[in-house]
Design an enzyme around this catalytic site. Structure first.
Site, short mmCIF file in Angstrom:
data_model
loop_
_atom_site.label_atom_id
_atom_site.label_comp_id
_atom_site.label_asym_id
_atom_site.label_seq_id
_atom_site.Cartn_x
_atom_site.Cartn_y
_atom_site.Cartn_z
N HIS A 68 35.07 41.82 33.40
CA HIS A 68 34.16 40.99 32.61
C HIS A 68 33.54 41.85 31.53
CE1 HIS A 68 30.68 38.44 31.62
NE2 HIS A 68 31.41 37.44 32.09
N ASP A 79 35.91 33.11 37.01
CA ASP A 79 37.12 32.30 36.80
C ASP A 79 38.14 32.44 37.92
OD1 ASP A 79 36.37 31.41 34.12
OD2 ASP A 79 36.66 33.49 33.54
#
EC number: 2.3.3.16
Length: 435
Positions: A311, A370
Site C-alpha cells: 500500500h 482489496d
C-alpha cells in the site's frame, strides 16, 4: 531547529548561502509538518515532490493514518471499532459532523437520507443513451455529473444548511445511481428505493430485487456490506479525495466534484485493485500453483504482479484487511462455501506464505483492503465490473466530509501546483515551408 518566544519551532533551510526559517506546524498526533508556503516569495524557489509523497495539502480533522503501525481512525475512533460496532450512516454522520450522533440526531439523519434516495425520473432517459455493454462506472460517472442539472439551487453556497443538504442528497442518491447502473448493464428494470429498509438493506434491494420477485436480505450479507462500506468510507488525502478537493477549490459544484472523484477512483491503481485480485487468484488456479507464482512475482523480468499486497501508506498489515478477512469467512460460511471456495483457499494460503517470505517482509508487502473484498463481493453475487462502483458508493461519504471541511477552512484557496520546467528555453518560430 530553532524556537522563538511564542514556542513555535522552526526548521532551517539553506539556499544559496541564505538561511530561511520555516515554521513547524504541530500535529495532534502523527508527523509534524514544515510550512513551506513562503519559500517561493522569500527564496524564489519551489519544492519538488512527485506524487506529493511528503506534502500535506491541507489541515484536516477527519481521518488519521499511521501506516507504520497499521492504524486508521475516523475522528479519533479506531476503524475496527467502527466496523464492528457501528453502521454506515452513523459513520457518515461522524465524518460529516465530527461527532457520533445521539438517538434523535441519528434518526433524523437516516430519515433525511431515505427521503432523498429517489432520483429525478428524467434521469432514466440518460441511462438509455448508453449501449448495453457500457461499464457501470462510465454510467455512474455521467449520471452523478448530471445531477447538477437537476439541482441548480445547490450550484452556489452561502449557508451551512446548503452544505448539509448537498451532503445528504449525495449520500442518498449515489447508491440509487449505483444500483441503476448495475440494473441497466444487465438489462433489468430499475428498482425504486424502499424507505422501510435501512441504508444497506435498501441498496441490496435495489441491486437484486425485480418487479416479479422481492429480494429477501440475508442479515449476514447485510452486515458484511455494512462493514465494507464503513471500511471504504474515507482514507485521508488519497488520489480521488485530493481530486475532489482540487475541483472543489475552484468553486465547482459538488456534483461535478464528486464525479471527478469517481473518475479518479476508476483508475486500476486506485479503486480497481480488488477486481485485479480476483483475476490474479483465478490465474493462480490452485494452492499447488502458489510457489510458482510467488517466484514469478519476485522475477523482475516477469510481468506477473502480486495484487492485493502493499500500500502507498501502510507499511504494516492494513487494519481494514484484517476485518475483511474475518468478514469473508463469515459470508462464505453463511453461504456454505467456506470449505469449498477455491479463491478463498488460494488467498489464505498465499497470504500465509507471503507473510513468512523474507522478500515480502523486507519490502513490507502486507495484504491490503482489496485482498479479500473482491471474494466477498463475488460470493454476494456482485460482478467484478461493479466492485469499483461499490467503492465509490461508500467513499462518497468521505468525499463530502472532505469537501465540506475544505469549504469551511479559511486557509484554503484554489489549488495550483507548480512544476520543474525542463523543456526548451526559447525557440524562434519558422513557417511550415521553412521546416
Amino acid at each position: 531547529m530553532t524556537s522563538e518566544n511564542n514556542n513555535t519551532e522552526f526548521a532551517e533551510l539553506k539556499i544559496r548561502d541564505k538561511i530561511f526559517k520555516l515554521p513547524i506546524l504541530k500535529a495532534s498526533i502523527g508527523q509534524d509538518v514544515i510550512d513551506i508556503s513562503k519559500v517561493y516569495s522569500e527564496a524564489d524557489c519551489f519544492t519538488y515532490d512527485p506524487g506529493f509523497m511528503s506534502t500535506a495539502s491541507c489541515r484536516s480533522t477527519i481521518t488519521y493514518i499511521d501506516g507504520d503501525q497499521g492504524i486508521l481512525r475516523h475522528r479519533g475512533y479506531d476503524i475496527k471499532d467502527l466496523a464492528e460496532k457501528s453502521d454506515f450512516l452513523e459513520v457518515a454522520y461522524l465524518l460529516i459532523y465530527g461527532e457520533l450522533p445521539n438517538n434523535k440526531q441519528y434518526n433524523d439523519f437516516t430519515k433525511k437520507v431515505a427521503h432523498h434516495a429517489l432520483v429525478n425520473e428524467r434521469l432514466h432517459y440518460l441511462f438509455q443513451t448508453f449501449c448495453s455493454s457500457s461499464h457501470p462506472m462510465a454510467i455512474m460517472l455521467a449520471a452523478v455529473g448530471s445531477l447538477s442539472a437537476f439541482y441548480p439551487d445547490l450550484l452556489n453556497f452561502f449557508k451551512e444548511a446548503d452544505y448539509e443538504l448537498t451532503a445528504i442528497r449525495m449520500i442518498a442518491k449515489i447508491p440509487t445511481i449505483a444500483a441503476m447502473s448495475y440494473k441497466y448493464s444487465i438489462g433489468q428494470p430499475f428498482v425504486y428505493p424502499d424507505n422501510s429498509l435501512d441504508f444497506t438493506e435498501n441498496f441490496l434491494h435495489m441491486m437484486f430485487a425485480t418487479p416479479c420477485e422481492k429480494y429477501k436480505v440475508n442479515p449476514v450479507i447485510k452486515n458484511a456490506l455494512n462493514k465494507i462500506f464503513i471500511l471504504h468510507a474515507d482514507h485521508e488525502q488519497n488520489a480521488s479525495t485530493s481530486t475532489v478537493r482540487i475541483a472543489g477549490s475552484s468553486g465547482a459544484n459538488p456534483f461535478a466534484c464528486v464525479s471527478t472523484g469517481i473518475a479518479s477512483l476508476w483508475g486500476p491503481a486506485h479503486g480497481g485493485a480488488n477486481e485485479a485480485v480476483i483475476n490474479m487468484l483465478k490465474e493462480i488456479g490452485s494452492v499447488e500453483n502458489i510457489p510458482k507464482y510467488i517466484a514469478k512475482a519476485k522475477d523482475k523480468n516477469d510481468n506477473f504482479r502480486l495484487m492485493g499486497f502493499g500500500h502507498r501508506v501502510y507499511k504494516n498489515y492494513d487494519p481494514r484487511a484484517a476485518v475483511l478477512k474475518e468478514t469473508c469467512k463469515e459470508v462464505l460460511k453463511e453461504l456454505g462455501q467456506l470449505d469449498n471456495n477455491p479463491l478463498l483457499q488460494i488467498a489464505i494460503e498465499l497470504e500465509a506464505i507471503a507473510l513468512k517470505d523474507e522478500y515480502f517482509i523486507e519490502r513490507k508487502l502486507y495484504p491490503n483492503v482489496d485482498f479479500y473484498s473482491g471474494i466477498i463481493y463475488k460470493a454476494m453475487g456482485i460482478p467484478p465490473q461493479m466492485f469499483t462502483v461499490l467503492f465509490a458508493t461508500a467513499r462518497t461519504v468521505g468525499w463530502m466530509a472532505q469537501w465540506k471541511e475544505m469549504h469551511e477552512d479559511p486557509e484554503q484557496k484554489i489549488s495550483r501546483p507548480r512544476q520543474l520546467y525542463t523543456g526548451q528555453v526559447h525557440r524562434e518560430y519558422k513557417t511550415i515551408k521553412e521546416r
